[in-house]
Scaffold this motif. Structure first.
Motif, PDB file in Angstrom:
ATOM      1  N   MET A 194       0.811  -1.203   0.000  1.00 34.75           N
ATOM      2  CA  MET A 194       0.000   0.000   0.000  1.00 34.75           C
ATOM      3  C   MET A 194       0.854   1.267   0.000  1.00 34.75           C
ATOM      4  O   MET A 194       0.600   2.190  -0.750  1.00 34.75           O
ATOM      5  CB  MET A 194      -0.933  -0.059   1.214  1.00 34.75           C
ATOM      6  CG  MET A 194      -1.709   1.195   1.462  1.00 34.75           C
ATOM      7  SD  MET A 194      -2.900   1.523   0.153  1.00 34.75           S
ATOM      8  CE  MET A 194      -3.619   3.003   0.743  1.00 34.75           C
ATOM      9  N   LEU A 195       1.888   1.293   0.846  1.00 38.02           N
ATOM     10  CA  LEU A 195       2.714   2.494   0.938  1.00 38.02           C
ATOM     11  C   LEU A 195       3.488   2.787  -0.344  1.00 38.02           C
ATOM     12  O   LEU A 195       3.874   3.925  -0.575  1.00 38.02           O
ATOM     13  CB  LEU A 195       3.683   2.392   2.121  1.00 38.02           C
ATOM     14  CG  LEU A 195       3.097   2.654   3.496  1.00 38.02           C
ATOM     15  CD1 LEU A 195       4.160   2.520   4.569  1.00 38.02           C
ATOM     16  CD2 LEU A 195       2.440   4.012   3.577  1.00 38.02           C
ATOM     17  N   LYS A 196       3.684   1.777  -1.188  1.00 35.35           N
ATOM     18  CA  LYS A 196       4.418   2.001  -2.432  1.00 35.35           C
ATOM     19  C   LYS A 196       3.737   3.049  -3.315  1.00 35.35           C
ATOM     20  O   LYS A 196       4.387   3.719  -4.104  1.00 35.35           O
ATOM     21  CB  LYS A 196       4.611   0.700  -3.197  1.00 35.35           C
ATOM     22  CG  LYS A 196       3.332   0.132  -3.776  1.00 35.35           C
ATOM     23  CD  LYS A 196       3.557  -1.137  -4.544  1.00 35.35           C
ATOM     24  CE  LYS A 196       2.208  -1.583  -5.065  1.00 35.35           C
ATOM     25  NZ  LYS A 196       2.187  -2.806  -5.729  1.00 35.35           N
ATOM     26  N   HIS A 197       2.431   3.227  -3.177  1.00 37.37           N
ATOM     27  CA  HIS A 197       1.712   4.229  -3.959  1.00 37.37           C
ATOM     28  C   HIS A 197       2.094   5.652  -3.574  1.00 37.37           C
ATOM     29  O   HIS A 197       1.864   6.583  -4.323  1.00 37.37           O
ATOM     30  CB  HIS A 197       0.194   4.058  -3.807  1.00 37.37           C
ATOM     31  CG  HIS A 197      -0.321   2.791  -4.407  1.00 37.37           C
ATOM     32  ND1 HIS A 197      -0.241   2.513  -5.752  1.00 37.37           N
ATOM     33  CD2 HIS A 197      -0.921   1.724  -3.828  1.00 37.37           C
ATOM     34  CE1 HIS A 197      -0.770   1.321  -5.986  1.00 37.37           C
ATOM     35  NE2 HIS A 197      -1.184   0.823  -4.841  1.00 37.37           N
ATOM     36  N   PHE A 198       2.676   5.795  -2.378  1.00 34.95           N
ATOM     37  CA  PHE A 198       3.091   7.114  -1.893  1.00 34.95           C
ATOM     38  C   PHE A 198       4.565   7.408  -2.168  1.00 34.95           C
ATOM     39  O   PHE A 198       5.034   8.506  -1.891  1.00 34.95           O
ATOM     40  CB  PHE A 198       2.841   7.231  -0.386  1.00 34.95           C
ATOM     41  CG  PHE A 198       1.394   7.139  -0.016  1.00 34.95           C
ATOM     42  CD1 PHE A 198       0.545   8.226  -0.177  1.00 34.95           C
ATOM     43  CD2 PHE A 198       0.871   5.957   0.486  1.00 34.95           C
ATOM     44  CE1 PHE A 198      -0.795   8.142   0.158  1.00 34.95           C
ATOM     45  CE2 PHE A 198      -0.468   5.867   0.834  1.00 34.95           C
ATOM     46  CZ  PHE A 198      -1.297   6.966   0.664  1.00 34.95           C
ATOM     47  N   LEU A 199       5.289   6.427  -2.669  1.00 32.24           N
ATOM     48  CA  LEU A 199       6.726   6.587  -2.895  1.00 32.24           C
ATOM     49  C   LEU A 199       6.983   7.228  -4.260  1.00 32.24           C
ATOM     50  O   LEU A 199       6.645   6.654  -5.297  1.00 32.24           O
ATOM     51  CB  LEU A 199       7.430   5.223  -2.824  1.00 32.24           C
ATOM     52  CG  LEU A 199       8.949   5.242  -2.921  1.00 32.24           C
ATOM     53  CD1 LEU A 199       9.559   5.987  -1.736  1.00 32.24           C
ATOM     54  CD2 LEU A 199       9.487   3.812  -2.967  1.00 32.24           C
ATOM     55  N   PRO A 200       7.569   8.430  -4.266  1.00 30.40           N
ATOM     56  CA  PRO A 200       7.869   9.065  -5.556  1.00 30.40           C
ATOM     57  C   PRO A 200       9.018   8.351  -6.259  1.00 30.40           C
ATOM     58  O   PRO A 200       9.867   7.731  -5.609  1.00 30.40           O
ATOM     59  CB  PRO A 200       8.262  10.491  -5.161  1.00 30.40           C
ATOM     60  CG  PRO A 200       8.795  10.360  -3.774  1.00 30.40           C
ATOM     61  CD  PRO A 200       8.009   9.248  -3.134  1.00 30.40           C
ATOM     62  N   ASP A 201       9.055   8.477  -7.573  1.00 31.00           N
ATOM     63  CA  ASP A 201      10.162   7.900  -8.334  1.00 31.00           C
ATOM     64  C   ASP A 201      11.444   8.700  -8.112  1.00 31.00           C
ATOM     65  O   ASP A 201      12.543   8.171  -8.248  1.00 31.00           O
ATOM     66  CB  ASP A 201       9.821   7.891  -9.833  1.00 31.00           C
ATOM     67  CG  ASP A 201       8.662   6.965 -10.128  1.00 31.00           C
ATOM     68  OD1 ASP A 201       8.759   5.776  -9.811  1.00 31.00           O
ATOM     69  OD2 ASP A 201       7.632   7.451 -10.642  1.00 31.00           O
ATOM     70  N   GLN A 202      11.268   9.955  -7.768  1.00 25.78           N
ATOM     71  CA  GLN A 202      12.385  10.879  -7.618  1.00 25.78           C
ATOM     72  C   GLN A 202      11.994  11.924  -6.586  1.00 25.78           C
ATOM     73  O   GLN A 202      10.812  12.214  -6.418  1.00 25.78           O
ATOM     74  CB  GLN A 202      12.568  11.610  -8.958  1.00 25.78           C
ATOM     75  CG  GLN A 202      13.936  11.759  -9.484  1.00 25.78           C
ATOM     76  CD  GLN A 202      13.884  12.529 -10.815  1.00 25.78           C
ATOM     77  OE1 GLN A 202      13.091  12.203 -11.707  1.00 25.78           O
ATOM     78  NE2 GLN A 202      14.712  13.520 -10.923  1.00 25.78           N
ATOM     79  N   HIS A 203      12.980  12.505  -5.920  1.00 22.17           N
ATOM     80  CA  HIS A 203      12.686  13.652  -5.056  1.00 22.17           C
ATOM     81  C   HIS A 203      13.825  14.655  -5.157  1.00 22.17           C
ATOM     82  O   HIS A 203      14.988  14.284  -5.283  1.00 22.17           O
ATOM     83  CB  HIS A 203      12.403  13.230  -3.615  1.00 22.17           C
ATOM     84  CG  HIS A 203      13.513  12.487  -2.945  1.00 22.17           C
ATOM     85  ND1 HIS A 203      13.738  11.152  -3.180  1.00 22.17           N
ATOM     86  CD2 HIS A 203      14.445  12.873  -2.066  1.00 22.17           C
ATOM     87  CE1 HIS A 203      14.771  10.749  -2.474  1.00 22.17           C
ATOM     88  NE2 HIS A 203      15.230  11.774  -1.787  1.00 22.17           N
TER      89      HIS A 203
END
Length: 171
Positions: free
Chosen positions: A1-10
């Motif tokens: 579920m948390l993977k949906h909140f992980l940006p590809d880049q920051h």
């Protein structure tokens, strides 16, 4: 579920995103949030530095569309002087506005990045829509009412990512 909140880049700032770095990834378009991504949520117009950033994207044939949850008056008064297309009341994190922006630009989602300052709206919506997402540090320390609530939730998610080595983030 948390993977949906992980940006590809920051990145710390929108200004770290260059046309060259985007073109190297095959990117031809940007969908960007407005408030606390491009300027402070209570700043009415673009700064000279931001105008230069938009001009640089334009010169390098990178299309930009602003997608904001804010109202039409706010988004239009910011976007119109810059001649930047926009979508207001986008209802992020729902992905409909992201897909509408891509269609208006005549691009595919694989050619487009989503940039924003919030995990719960910009990153979640972009990830759910299948876009490459870039999270930026908010340009202001203050937020509107709803965003203040979101920031509390985000802080917990960011701390979890930090603790598990998924991302280094500086407040």
């Amino acid at each position: 579920m948390l993977k949906h909140f992980l940006p590809d880049q920051h990145v710390k700032s929108i200004f770290e995103i260059t046309p060259e770095s985007l073109k190297d990834k095959g990117v031809k378009g940007i969908i960007t949030d407005l408030d606390n991504t491009l300027v402070e949520w209570d700043r009415l117009l673009a700064t000279p530095k931001l105008i230069e950033w938009f001009d640089n994207m334009r010169k390098n044939e990178i299309l930009v569309t602003i997608v904001s949850n804010n109202n039409e008056k706010r988004v239009k008064s910011f976007s119109d002087p810059l001649h930047i297309p926009f979508i207001f009341q986008a209802r992020k994190p729902m992905s409909r506005a992201f897909h509408k922006a891509v269609k208006q630009m005549g691009l595919r989602k694989e050619e487009t990045v989503v940039i924003g300052d919030q995990l719960l709206t910009d990153v979640l919506g972009g990830n759910r829509g299948g876009f490459h997402t870039i999270l930026v540090v908010p340009v202001a320390q203050t937020d509107g009412f709803v965003t203040r609530f979101n920031r509390r939730v985000e802080r917990r998610i960011l701390n979890w990512f930090r603790k598990h080595g998924k991302m280094n983030w500086e407040d």
